[in-house]
Design a protein around this motif. Structure first.
Motif, PDB file in Angstrom:
ATOM      1  N   ASP A 277     -56.356  31.495  -0.022  1.00 19.21           N
ATOM      2  CA  ASP A 277     -56.464  32.367   1.146  1.00 19.21           C
ATOM      3  C   ASP A 277     -57.223  31.644   2.261  1.00 19.21           C
ATOM      4  OD1 ASP A 277     -59.153  32.482   0.453  1.00 19.21           O
ATOM      5  OD2 ASP A 277     -59.056  34.544  -0.294  1.00 19.21           O
ATOM      6  N   LYS A 278     -57.527  32.347   3.330  1.00 21.00           N
ATOM      7  CA  LYS A 278     -58.186  31.700   4.484  1.00 21.00           C
ATOM      8  C   LYS A 278     -59.579  31.180   4.155  1.00 21.00           C
ATOM      9  CE  LYS A 278     -59.859  35.974   6.474  1.00 21.00           C
ATOM     10  NZ  LYS A 278     -61.163  36.093   6.982  1.00 21.00           N
ATOM     11  N   ASP A 279     -60.187  31.712   3.098  1.00 21.38           N
ATOM     12  CA  ASP A 279     -61.509  31.257   2.658  1.00 21.38           C
ATOM     13  C   ASP A 279     -61.419  30.176   1.579  1.00 21.38           C
ATOM     14  OD1 ASP A 279     -62.775  33.115   4.381  1.00 21.38           O
ATOM     15  OD2 ASP A 279     -62.520  34.701   2.875  1.00 21.38           O
ATOM     16  N   LYS A 280     -60.208  29.652   1.367  1.00 23.93           N
ATOM     17  CA  LYS A 280     -59.942  28.596   0.387  1.00 23.93           C
ATOM     18  C   LYS A 280     -60.133  29.063  -1.060  1.00 23.93           C
ATOM     19  CE  LYS A 280     -59.250  25.668   3.724  1.00 23.93           C
ATOM     20  NZ  LYS A 280     -57.981  25.829   4.351  1.00 23.93           N
ATOM     21  N   LYS A 281     -60.065  30.362  -1.274  1.00 27.66           N
ATOM     22  CA  LYS A 281     -60.158  30.934  -2.619  1.00 27.66           C
ATOM     23  C   LYS A 281     -58.735  31.119  -3.155  1.00 27.66           C
ATOM     24  CE  LYS A 281     -62.495  34.572  -5.142  1.00 27.66           C
ATOM     25  NZ  LYS A 281     -63.282  35.802  -5.063  1.00 27.66           N
ATOM     26  N   PRO A 282     -58.476  30.782  -4.419  1.00 25.05           N
ATOM     27  CA  PRO A 282     -57.119  30.935  -4.968  1.00 25.05           C
ATOM     28  C   PRO A 282     -56.615  32.379  -4.835  1.00 25.05           C
ATOM     29  CG  PRO A 282     -58.510  29.703  -6.480  1.00 25.05           C
ATOM     30  CD  PRO A 282     -59.414  30.230  -5.400  1.00 25.05           C
ATOM     31  N   VAL A 283     -55.380  32.549  -4.399  1.00 24.73           N
ATOM     32  CA  VAL A 283     -54.824  33.896  -4.203  1.00 24.73           C
ATOM     33  C   VAL A 283     -54.733  34.662  -5.521  1.00 24.73           C
ATOM     34  CG1 VAL A 283     -53.577  33.352  -2.081  1.00 24.73           C
ATOM     35  CG2 VAL A 283     -52.405  33.106  -4.291  1.00 24.73           C
ATOM     36  N   LEU A 284     -54.634  33.947  -6.631  1.00 23.88           N
ATOM     37  CA  LEU A 284     -54.580  34.621  -7.928  1.00 23.88           C
ATOM     38  C   LEU A 284     -55.911  35.299  -8.263  1.00 23.88           C
ATOM     39  CD1 LEU A 284     -52.512  32.007  -9.954  1.00 23.88           C
ATOM     40  CD2 LEU A 284     -51.746  34.238  -9.124  1.00 23.88           C
ATOM     41  N   GLU A 285     -56.962  34.905  -7.561  1.00 26.23           N
ATOM     42  CA  GLU A 285     -58.265  35.536  -7.737  1.00 26.23           C
ATOM     43  C   GLU A 285     -58.567  36.529  -6.617  1.00 26.23           C
ATOM     44  OE1 GLU A 285     -61.275  32.530  -7.965  1.00 26.23           O
ATOM     45  OE2 GLU A 285     -60.330  31.536  -9.666  1.00 26.23           O
ATOM     46  N   SER A 286     -58.128  36.217  -5.401  1.00 28.27           N
ATOM     47  CA  SER A 286     -58.530  37.015  -4.241  1.00 28.27           C
ATOM     48  C   SER A 286     -57.553  38.134  -3.875  1.00 28.27           C
ATOM     49  CB  SER A 286     -58.734  36.107  -3.027  1.00 28.27           C
ATOM     50  OG  SER A 286     -57.516  35.521  -2.625  1.00 28.27           O
ATOM     51  N   CYS A 287     -56.326  38.087  -4.360  1.00 32.38           N
ATOM     52  CA  CYS A 287     -55.329  39.104  -4.008  1.00 32.38           C
ATOM     53  C   CYS A 287     -55.126  40.088  -5.155  1.00 32.38           C
ATOM     54  CB  CYS A 287     -53.996  38.449  -3.644  1.00 32.38           C
ATOM     55  SG  CYS A 287     -54.090  37.470  -2.135  1.00 32.38           S
ATOM     56  N   SER A 288     -54.795  41.318  -4.800  1.00 29.80           N
ATOM     57  CA  SER A 288     -54.580  42.345  -5.821  1.00 29.80           C
ATOM     58  C   SER A 288     -53.350  42.012  -6.664  1.00 29.80           C
ATOM     59  CB  SER A 288     -54.413  43.717  -5.176  1.00 29.80           C
ATOM     60  OG  SER A 288     -53.199  43.780  -4.453  1.00 29.80           O
ATOM     61  N   LYS A 289     -53.426  42.391  -7.920  1.00 25.32           N
ATOM     62  CA  LYS A 289     -52.325  42.133  -8.856  1.00 25.32           C
ATOM     63  C   LYS A 289     -51.039  42.792  -8.362  1.00 25.32           C
ATOM     64  CE  LYS A 289     -50.908  42.833 -13.648  1.00 25.32           C
ATOM     65  NZ  LYS A 289     -51.272  43.337 -14.975  1.00 25.32           N
ATOM     66  N   ILE A 290     -51.151  44.034  -7.882  1.00 22.04           N
ATOM     67  CA  ILE A 290     -49.952  44.747  -7.434  1.00 22.04           C
ATOM     68  C   ILE A 290     -49.307  44.064  -6.236  1.00 22.04           C
ATOM     69  CG2 ILE A 290     -51.134  46.429  -5.944  1.00 22.04           C
ATOM     70  CD1 ILE A 290     -48.169  47.200  -8.245  1.00 22.04           C
ATOM     71  N   SER A 291     -50.119  43.495  -5.333  1.00 19.52           N
ATOM     72  CA  SER A 291     -49.541  42.817  -4.172  1.00 19.52           C
ATOM     73  C   SER A 291     -48.835  41.523  -4.597  1.00 19.52           C
ATOM     74  CB  SER A 291     -50.600  42.535  -3.111  1.00 19.52           C
ATOM     75  OG  SER A 291     -51.509  41.534  -3.524  1.00 19.52           O
ATOM     76  N   ILE A 292     -49.364  40.852  -5.605  1.00 15.68           N
ATOM     77  CA  ILE A 292     -48.711  39.637  -6.116  1.00 15.68           C
ATOM     78  C   ILE A 292     -47.380  40.004  -6.757  1.00 15.68           C
ATOM     79  CG2 ILE A 292     -48.887  37.720  -7.752  1.00 15.68           C
ATOM     80  CD1 ILE A 292     -51.979  37.864  -7.313  1.00 15.68           C
ATOM     81  N   ILE A 293     -47.399  41.046  -7.583  1.00  9.59           N
ATOM     82  CA  ILE A 293     -46.161  41.497  -8.239  1.00  9.59           C
ATOM     83  C   ILE A 293     -45.144  41.941  -7.201  1.00  9.59           C
ATOM     84  CG2 ILE A 293     -45.195  43.332  -9.694  1.00  9.59           C
ATOM     85  CD1 ILE A 293     -47.753  43.047 -11.436  1.00  9.59           C
ATOM     86  N   ASN A 294     -45.579  42.698  -6.193  1.00 14.52           N
ATOM     87  CA  ASN A 294     -44.659  43.155  -5.141  1.00 14.52           C
ATOM     88  C   ASN A 294     -44.064  41.987  -4.363  1.00 14.52           C
ATOM     89  OD1 ASN A 294     -44.827  45.879  -5.727  1.00 14.52           O
ATOM     90  ND2 ASN A 294     -46.480  46.251  -4.281  1.00 14.52           N
ATOM     91  N   SER A 295     -44.866  40.958  -4.088  1.00 16.83           N
ATOM     92  CA  SER A 295     -44.357  39.774  -3.383  1.00 16.83           C
ATOM     93  C   SER A 295     -43.308  39.061  -4.220  1.00 16.83           C
ATOM     94  CB  SER A 295     -45.502  38.822  -3.057  1.00 16.83           C
ATOM     95  OG  SER A 295     -46.359  39.389  -2.112  1.00 16.83           O
TER      96      SER A 295
END
Length: 187
Positions: free
Chosen positions: A55-73
């Motif tokens: 993400d913009k803070d250089k944190k892995p999206v698998l840690e910083s993004c919600s599970k449901i948003s990853i699944i929806n994407s």
């Protein structure tokens, strides 16, 4: 090293969950995939890409993004029949949620699946000779576009795109540079 393996397992678990949902939906007739598309390959490509995406803070999206948003994407990617490895889409984090963005190549692919046969875009520079007409049905036809090599360094004043559908329908869309800039502001 151990946290790295944890991320890979999380990505693989998410992929497996989406893959099972796709198999179930396809079997029930709730999802039709394009004939030239492999959902499994696209999901595996997405798993590799998501493990490297931050993400913009250089944190892995698998840690910083919600599970449901990853699944929806991932589901949106499958429904659209896109593959991130082919640069047809990409994943972007916004405020703790993962979003699928369709790239230019992805939009062309979707248009071709919908019946686009040919497409040609051109830029009009200051100094070009550019003439067009509009017929009774509001369809645009370029009657003249002459360009000198020296004009390419001039200001861009417009652009146009000529497209043809499989059924033979042809049309042209013209946009001034101001219209293009307004479109860019919309994302």
């Amino acid at each position: 090293m151990e946290t790295k393996n944890l991320k890979k397992v999380s990505a693989n678990e998410l992929i497996k969950e989406v893959e099972n949902a796709v198999i179930s939906l396809t079997a029930r007739g709730g999802l039709d995939l394009p004939k030239d598309y492999s959902a499994a390959n696209a999901l595996r490509a997405a798993a590799l890409i998501l493990q490297e995406t931050v993400d913009k803070d250089k944190k892995p999206v698998l840690e910083s993004c919600s599970k449901i948003s990853i699944i929806n994407s991932l589901l949106k990617m499958i429904v659209l029949g896109l593959n991130p490895l082919k640069k047809q889409c990409y994943f972007v984090a916004y405020g703790g949620k993962l979003t699928l963005m369709v790239s230019y190549q992805g939009k062309i692919l979707l248009a071709k699946r919908a019946g686009l046969k040919n497409i040609n875009a051109q830029v009009v520079y200051k100094g070009d000779i550019f003439e067009y007409s509009i017929d009774d049905f509001g369809l645009v036809k370029i009657s003249k576009h002459e360009q000198k090599l020296t004009n390419i360094e001039n200001e861009i004043i417009a652009a146009y795109c000529v497209f043809e559908l499989e059924n033979g329908f042809k049309n042209t869309v013209i946009m001034t540079m101001n219209q293009i800039k307004k479109a860019w502001l919309q994302g």
